[in-house]
Design a protein around this motif. Structure first.
Motif, short mmCIF file in Angstrom:
data_model
loop_
_atom_site.label_atom_id
_atom_site.label_comp_id
_atom_site.label_asym_id
_atom_site.label_seq_id
_atom_site.Cartn_x
_atom_site.Cartn_y
_atom_site.Cartn_z
N ARG A 7 45.98 43.62 30.50
CA ARG A 7 45.61 43.29 31.87
C ARG A 7 44.81 44.42 32.51
NH1 ARG A 7 51.26 40.64 34.23
NH2 ARG A 7 50.98 38.56 33.34
N VAL A 8 45.19 45.65 32.21
CA VAL A 8 44.45 46.78 32.76
C VAL A 8 43.04 46.79 32.22
CG1 VAL A 8 44.29 49.29 32.82
CG2 VAL A 8 46.50 48.18 33.21
N MET A 9 42.88 46.64 30.91
CA MET A 9 41.55 46.68 30.31
C MET A 9 40.70 45.50 30.76
SD MET A 9 41.59 49.48 28.77
CE MET A 9 39.94 49.30 28.12
N PHE A 44 48.86 49.46 38.27
CA PHE A 44 48.07 48.24 38.23
C PHE A 44 48.97 47.01 38.34
CE2 PHE A 44 43.61 49.16 36.69
CZ PHE A 44 43.64 50.49 37.08
N ALA A 45 50.16 47.07 37.75
CA ALA A 45 51.08 45.95 37.84
C ALA A 45 51.55 45.75 39.28
CB ALA A 45 52.27 46.17 36.92
N TYR A 46 51.79 46.86 39.99
CA TYR A 46 52.20 46.74 41.39
C TYR A 46 51.09 46.10 42.22
CZ TYR A 46 53.06 47.86 46.25
OH TYR A 46 53.21 47.75 47.60
N ILE A 47 49.85 46.53 42.02
CA ILE A 47 48.74 45.98 42.80
C ILE A 47 48.55 44.50 42.47
CG2 ILE A 47 46.23 46.06 43.09
CD1 ILE A 47 46.40 49.08 42.91
N GLU A 48 48.71 44.14 41.22
CA GLU A 48 48.61 42.73 40.85
C GLU A 48 49.69 41.92 41.56
OE1 GLU A 48 48.98 39.96 36.82
OE2 GLU A 48 48.45 42.08 36.63
N ILE A 101 40.63 29.60 48.68
CA ILE A 101 40.88 30.02 47.30
C ILE A 101 41.44 31.43 47.34
CG2 ILE A 101 39.85 30.44 45.03
CD1 ILE A 101 37.59 28.55 45.83
N VAL A 102 42.75 31.56 47.17
CA VAL A 102 43.40 32.86 47.25
C VAL A 102 44.22 33.08 45.98
CG1 VAL A 102 44.83 34.39 48.63
CG2 VAL A 102 43.58 32.54 49.74
N SER A 103 43.89 34.13 45.26
CA SER A 103 44.65 34.50 44.06
C SER A 103 44.50 35.99 43.85
CB SER A 103 44.14 33.73 42.83
OG SER A 103 42.83 34.16 42.49
N ASP A 104 45.23 36.52 42.87
CA ASP A 104 45.11 37.95 42.62
C ASP A 104 43.72 38.30 42.09
OD1 ASP A 104 46.01 36.41 40.38
OD2 ASP A 104 46.23 38.25 39.24
N THR A 105 43.04 37.36 41.41
CA THR A 105 41.72 37.65 40.87
C THR A 105 40.63 37.59 41.95
OG1 THR A 105 41.48 35.33 40.23
CG2 THR A 105 42.28 36.86 38.56
N THR A 106 40.78 36.71 42.94
CA THR A 106 39.80 36.68 44.03
C THR A 106 40.10 37.74 45.08
OG1 THR A 106 41.07 34.98 45.22
CG2 THR A 106 39.33 34.23 43.73
N SER A 107 41.36 38.14 45.20
CA SER A 107 41.72 39.18 46.17
C SER A 107 41.30 40.56 45.69
CB SER A 107 43.23 39.17 46.43
OG SER A 107 43.63 37.97 47.07
N SER A 124 45.76 55.28 23.77
CA SER A 124 47.16 55.64 23.94
C SER A 124 48.08 54.45 24.02
CB SER A 124 47.32 56.48 25.22
OG SER A 124 46.55 57.65 25.14
N VAL A 125 47.59 53.33 24.58
CA VAL A 125 48.50 52.23 24.87
C VAL A 125 48.74 51.36 23.67
CG1 VAL A 125 47.86 52.14 27.30
CG2 VAL A 125 46.60 50.78 25.65
N ARG A 126 49.89 50.76 23.63
CA ARG A 126 50.17 49.72 22.66
C ARG A 126 49.52 48.44 23.14
NH1 ARG A 126 55.04 52.17 23.57
NH2 ARG A 126 55.67 50.46 24.94
N PRO A 127 49.18 47.53 22.26
CA PRO A 127 48.50 46.30 22.68
C PRO A 127 49.46 45.30 23.34
CG PRO A 127 48.88 46.27 20.31
CD PRO A 127 49.32 47.63 20.80
N ASP A 128 50.14 45.74 24.41
CA ASP A 128 51.04 44.84 25.11
C ASP A 128 50.31 44.18 26.27
OD1 ASP A 128 50.87 46.76 27.10
OD2 ASP A 128 52.81 47.65 26.66
N ILE A 129 51.00 43.27 26.94
CA ILE A 129 50.35 42.47 27.98
C ILE A 129 49.91 43.31 29.16
CG2 ILE A 129 52.54 41.89 29.11
CD1 ILE A 129 51.31 39.09 29.62
#
Length: 514
Positions: free
Chosen positions: A75-77, A337-341, A402-408, A66-71
């Motif tokens: 990020r979700v995938m 997902f954008a809000y959680i990020e 080490i604190v970032s959105d990817t480690t959190s 369904s989604v367009r290949p936008d950023i």
């Protein structure tokens, strides 16, 4: 008469065109303003209000269709971490005269089913049945059944199923999750196997929490990392806690700080009413049964939606056969997902989260340091594996600074690796200095070297660029800024770990103060 009318007509047309131009410019400005306001969380109408289903609605298809290949969609995938996207990074890539002595590997389990009952789960395909590598691994496990190697390998996990079922099951590893760990083990074998030469019992120390998903994840990684011939060197041991705290688990203060942190999350969500409404309305569609907690928890909703998103399943509707059913749309997923990020990027500001992680990671870090010392003194174990959870990585990474959105919010099959090296340069090896002063380590998370983000490893040059870390004896490794003295992590654990609590030990730090 006609000559008099022409200038008047021209002026009227000019005025009308000016009004049209102004209207168009004003409309474009409003459009840009709205786009900027809802860049991350979407508009009140577009991202919050669930729509009635129609035959042309994108909700009749899966998220990826369904989604367009936008950023936002990419990020979700990426959160799904599909097996084909798991590739090697900087693991083992250290220049200079260094010997890799051992590695400590902490993983999050692979892809799993949701933790809460979600709508239409029986129609979601989690089998990954066409993968040749999975078929080969399944054949190996079948041949392993009943052999002495299986009993030696499983340790306290006898009776646990070695492979997950083909269907999506509540909280259970999926076949996709197995593939993720097979891919991870394969890349780690290329990076480390020849250099470590695992061959004997005791060369591998492996721990897993008492969940099927962590056991099966750890087993798949060990198989792919060591190959079938090397599995005799490993025996899985059980951790009673997802934090791997071992003998340092009881800590009332950690629970208090965690409640305060959860309150911070709740307050932040209330300041974004559009997102809060999105969570409530989507929860009523996604879950088979909802309660007050689930209907207000964006993280639980994200977890539930991953079941659809990561398995190419159609996003859920409240009633598939009703002409007026209500559906979750792709923009609801990307908005959530954008809000959680964004929300996880606020974690470095939370003193409560830092304290929770320090208290809950202490037992694990102490065990890691003990194994690092054994690697230095006994030359084994050469590989230490902890098969854990997202919170396990969160606690350890945050405790180290080490604190970032990817480690959190680690995605499935994330890997946090500590590599232990010995400096073989005769000009820098310490013969008279402290024992182990020629040993260094580096931290690699999902292929990225994050050593310089560890607070006790950071050393900045006058220009502000990273500089080599120094040992207590003042000696520098020949490699630039990617290595940190093992002495530094030992000193941090013994001398500085509880400094933010103004105490010197875990017992005092865990006391609840009125």
């Amino acid at each position: 008469m006609a000559a008099d009318l022409c200038p008047t007509l021209v002026m009227r047309l000019t005025s009308q065109h000016r009004a049209i131009y102004c209207y168009l410019l004003l409309s474009a400005w409003i459009f840009l303003l709205l786009g900027g306001m809802y860049k991350y969380i979407g508009s009140e109408d577009g991202s919050v209000s669930l729509v009635r289903h129609s035959t042309s609605d994108f909700t009749t298809r899966s998220f990826s269709q369904s989604v367009r290949p936008d950023i936002k969609a990419r990020r979700v995938m990426k959160v799904c971490n599909p097996p084909h996207m798991i590739t090697a990074g900087s693991e083992g890539r250290v220049k200079g005269n260094y010997t890799l002595e051992g590695v400590v590997v902490l993983i999050r389990h692979g892809d799993r089913g949701p933790l809460t009952h979600v709508r239409n789960i029986s129609s979601i395909d989690c089998s990954c049945s066409s993968a040749a590598e999975l078929v080969s691994y399944e054949a190996f496990l079948d041949n392993l059944t009943g052999t002495p190697l299986l009993y030696q390998l499983l340790g306290p996990f006898h009776g646990f199923p070695l492979l997950p079922a083909a269907e999506c099951a509540l909280g259970q590893l999926t076949r996709v999750g197995v593939m993720q760990l097979l891919a991870t083990g394969r890349l780690l074998r290329r990076a480390y196997a020849d250099r470590l030469n695992v061959s004997a019992a005791g060369d591998v120390a492996a721990y897993s929490t008492r969940y099927r998903r962590t056991l099966q994840s750890g087993l798949a990684l060990l198989y792919s990392l060591l190959t079938a011939d090397g599995l005799h060197a490993a025996t899985l041991k059980e951790s009673q806690s997802m934090a791997f705290c071992f003998d340092d688990c009881a800590c009332p203060a950690a629970d208090v700080h965690n409640k305060k942190f959860v309150s911070e999350l709740s307050s932040r969500l209330k300041s974004h009413p559009a997102v809060a409404k999105l969570v409530r309305s989507s929860a009523s569609v996604v879950y088979e049964m909802t309660d007050k907690h689930l209907s207000s928890d964006p993280y639980a909703l994200k977890d539930a939606l991953l079941t659809y998103v990561c398995h190419n399943a159609r996003l859920p509707c409240s009633d598939l056969y009703s002409p007026a059913d209500i559906c979750v749309r792709t923009e609801h997923v990307t908005g959530l997902f954008a809000y959680i990020e964004w929300e996880t990027r606020q974690h470095p500001k939370s003193a409560n989260l830092k304290r929770v992680c320090l208290l809950r990671a202490y037992g694990l870090l102490k065990n890691i340091v003990v194994n690092m010392l054994r690697i230095m003194s006994e030359k084994r174990p050469k590989i230490v594996l902890y098969s854990g959870h997202d919170k396990t990585i969160l606690y350890l990474a945050t405790a180290l600074g080490i604190v970032s959105d990817t480690t959190s919010s680690p995605h499935y099959a994330s890997r946090f690796i500590i590599e232990v090296y010995r400096n073989n340069d005769s000009n820098t090896m310490s013969e008279s200095g402290p024992m182990g002063s020629d040993y260094y380590f580096r931290a690699v998370y999902n292929g990225k070297d994050l050593t310089n983000r560890i607070h006790f490893c950071r050393v900045a040059s006058p220009s502000g660029s990273p500089a080599p870390s120094e040992s207590a004896a003042g000696k520098k490794p020949t490699q630039s800024s990617t290595l940190c003295p093992v002495e530094s992590i030992i000193r941090f654990l013994h001398d500085d770990y509880f400094s933010s609590f103004n105490v010197t030990n875990l017992k005092d730090a865990c006391v609840i103060h009125g």
